[in-house]
Write an enzyme that holds these catalytic residues in place. Structure first.
Site, PDB file in Angstrom:
ATOM      1  N   HIS A  68      40.293   6.586  10.715  1.00 51.07           N
ATOM      2  CA  HIS A  68      39.994   7.080  12.071  1.00 51.07           C
ATOM      3  C   HIS A  68      40.075   8.607  12.027  1.00 51.07           C
ATOM      4  CE1 HIS A  68      40.443   3.009  13.844  1.00 51.07           C
ATOM      5  NE2 HIS A  68      41.339   2.854  12.882  1.00 51.07           N
ATOM      6  N   ARG A  70      38.751  10.591  14.541  1.00 51.59           N
ATOM      7  CA  ARG A  70      38.963  11.051  15.935  1.00 51.59           C
ATOM      8  C   ARG A  70      37.920  12.010  16.488  1.00 51.59           C
ATOM      9  NH1 ARG A  70      42.197   6.816  16.554  1.00 51.59           N
ATOM     10  NH2 ARG A  70      44.316   7.063  15.781  1.00 51.59           N
ATOM     11  N   ASN A 100      35.900   4.130  17.095  1.00 48.47           N
ATOM     12  CA  ASN A 100      36.651   4.237  18.361  1.00 48.47           C
ATOM     13  C   ASN A 100      37.036   5.668  18.699  1.00 48.47           C
ATOM     14  OD1 ASN A 100      38.579   4.348  16.294  1.00 48.47           O
ATOM     15  ND2 ASN A 100      40.164   3.398  17.536  1.00 48.47           N
ATOM     16  N   ASP A 157      36.980  -1.584  15.981  1.00 45.38           N
ATOM     17  CA  ASP A 157      38.375  -1.505  15.536  1.00 45.38           C
ATOM     18  C   ASP A 157      39.220  -0.622  16.444  1.00 45.38           C
ATOM     19  OD1 ASP A 157      40.378  -2.213  13.414  1.00 45.38           O
ATOM     20  OD2 ASP A 157      40.562  -0.039  13.451  1.00 45.38           O
ATOM     21  N   HIS A 184      38.937  -6.141  14.560  1.00 44.42           N
ATOM     22  CA  HIS A 184      40.392  -5.941  14.669  1.00 44.42           C
ATOM     23  C   HIS A 184      40.988  -7.230  15.229  1.00 44.42           C
ATOM     24  CE1 HIS A 184      44.051  -3.407  15.491  1.00 44.42           C
ATOM     25  NE2 HIS A 184      44.276  -4.446  16.262  1.00 44.42           N
ATOM     26  N   ASP A 310      43.473   2.478   6.881  1.00 49.69           N
ATOM     27  CA  ASP A 310      43.686   2.488   8.341  1.00 49.69           C
ATOM     28  C   ASP A 310      44.371   3.794   8.777  1.00 49.69           C
ATOM     29  OD1 ASP A 310      43.558   1.750  10.982  1.00 49.69           O
ATOM     30  OD2 ASP A 310      45.150   0.248  10.871  1.00 49.69           O
ATOM     31  N   PHE A 328      49.922   3.279  18.646  1.00 55.66           N
ATOM     32  CA  PHE A 328      50.002   2.605  17.346  1.00 55.66           C
ATOM     33  C   PHE A 328      49.267   3.426  16.291  1.00 55.66           C
ATOM     34  CE2 PHE A 328      50.247  -0.800  20.510  1.00 55.66           C
ATOM     35  CZ  PHE A 328      51.269  -1.593  20.024  1.00 55.66           C
ATOM     36  N   GLY A 329      49.764   3.421  15.062  1.00 52.51           N
ATOM     37  CA  GLY A 329      49.003   4.005  13.960  1.00 52.51           C
ATOM     38  C   GLY A 329      49.804   4.985  13.129  1.00 52.51           C
TER      39      GLY A 329
HETATM   40 ZN    ZN Z   1      42.410  -2.141  13.410  1.00 50.60          ZN
END
Ligand code: ZN
Length: 428
Positions: A68, A70, A100, A157, A184, A310, A328-329
């Site tokens: 990701h 961003r 996303n 996702d 996801h 991820d 989360f992440g």
């Molecule tokens: Zn995911």
């Protein structure tokens, strides 16, 4: 270890060259002139930049199917450029970026914009398009147009596609396009407000739990849909022993599915949540040691096809919230090799097997060609020392964000240099 332009002549000296596309290894120096691998035996021009690689393996750059970055909309967390820096530091020369963003990447124009903005970066960025328009889970996005614009897969996702009929249609449509669908897999209602694995530890800590069945019920639905549509399902970030068993059973029945595991799900467990450290809050959550071992075994026996990071950056302010409210992440590109190699080597894997899980195997999932490690080919290499034991520190982070529980941990295996025709990142 910031990336700089590739020197005109680079000599990687004393290493073992391992080619994951052939499985062959041999001791040899590698000479790179003007970004291309030189012929065997070519004399080394004076003034070459030398990378000492004794005891190291020189191989194809790593490929991440799941990150990701961003951009657009979350540039305070990561941009395509800072994400590329993190990738180079971690040995990755190609990264597939999730859709996303804000707004989501759900149109051919948005796919083209990502490709255009990343064209000059030292790593190759492959955009993944959203499955549904605005990632709202209701109507399919323009999948065909996005493929024409360069999308390599489709995924919402970060959010599961809850509506089974929508995912069924997506699998049918994507099968026709020859691209994978990545869902996801977490049942939102079962996950509820869960911030960590549901079990004895979540009860003791008084934190809301996210049960393994939240993942397993949706993975099972998705596997059934793949079986019935002939669509190419790729299961991301497998975290439970039950999900590994389901994937094993469907593969044994001949269903053409693939799956990935993250370094954190094979190396870390829910025990890290004891300190209420929001850096260890990920979705799906870190699970029990039994789950961790099952996912690791799945990677080793091929039920899980590859490693994917991820990589999910968040600002310090976001992660300073309490356990319930923090997002989360975790970021993962820079520590991926050390963390994954440590876990896999501990379970008996060779460094070549770990390299395959980061190169040939993810390339196969996405239908990407590896760059041949032959004279005349563009440089796309990583130099790893599988023996080096080191402590991952904040200084090893090149992402714009800092959210990872790995700083302070001892890792086995380290990326010494990453080389593409556009840049060099090394710690010599
Ligand atoms: Zn995911």
């Amino acid at each position: 270890m910031a990336t700089r332009p590739l020197p005109e002549v680079v000599l990687i000296r004393g290493g073992t060259l391992y080619d994951p596309s052939t499985g062959h290894s041999r001791q040899r120096d590698v000479l790179i002139v003007d970004g291309m691998l030189a012929a065997d035996g070519e004399s080394v021009p004076s003034g070459a930049h030398v990378i000492e690689a004794a005891g190291c393996v020189v191989t194809h750059g790593f490929i991440d199917l799941h990150a990701h970055f961003r951009e657009p909309g979350g540039e305070d967390k990561e941009t395509l450029a800072t994400g590329a820096e993190a990738a180079m530091a971690g040995g990755f020369t190609r990264v597939c970026v999730m859709a996303n963003t804000d707004p989501p990447v759900d149109s051919p124009e948005a796919i083209a914009a990502i490709r255009e903005k990343s064209a000059q970066l030292p790593v190759i960025i492959y955009p993944i398009g959203a499955i549904t328009a605005k990632m709202a889970g209701l109507e399919l996005a323009e999948l065909r147009g996005m493929r024409s614009a360069g999308a390599v897969a489709f995924s919402d996702d970060g959010k599961p596609v809850t509506d089974g009929q929508v995912l069924r249609n997506a699998l049918l449509y994507a099968a026709d396009l020859g691209l994978p669908i990545i869902n996801h897999a977490e049942d939102a209602a079962l996950r509820g407000a869960g911030v960590m694995n549901e079990g004895a530890l979540s009860t003791r800590l008084g934190l809301p739990g996210n049960p393994g069945m939240a993942e397993e019920s949706m993975v099972y639905r998705d596997l059934l849909l793949a079986q019935n549509t002939g669509g190419r399902l790729h299961v991301p970030h497998v975290s439970t022993a039950g999900a590994v068993d389901q994937i094993r059973a469907f593969k044994a029945a001949g269903v053409a599915i693939t799956a990935e595991a993250t370094p954190h799900h094979i190396a870390l467990t829910e025990e890290l949540l004891r300190g209420f450290d929001t850096a260890a809050k990920v979705a799906p959550p870190l699970r029990t040691d039994r789950d961790r071992e099952a996912v690791l075994a799945g990677l080793l026996d091929g039920v899980i096809d590859c490693i994917a990071t991820d990589h999910a950056p968040h600002t310090v302010e976001d992660k300073e919230l309490d356990m319930v409210n923090a997002p989360f992440g975790m970021i993962a590109l820079e520590s991926a090799f050390g963390l994954a190699h440590q876990a896999l080597a501990g379970a008996g894997a060779t460094v070549e097997q770990v390299i395959d899980m980061l190169t040939a195997r993810p390339a196969k999932v996405m239908g990407l060609e590896l760059t041949p490690l032959k004279p005349g080919a563009a440089a796309e290499l990583v130099v790893v020392d599988p023996h080096e034991e080191w402590t991952f520190g904040i200084g090893d982070i090149h992402s714009k964000s800092r959210n990872t529980p790995v700083p302070g941990m001892r890792l086995r295996g380290r990326v010494r240099a990453t080389i593409t025709s556009k840049g060099l990142s090394d710690i010599n």
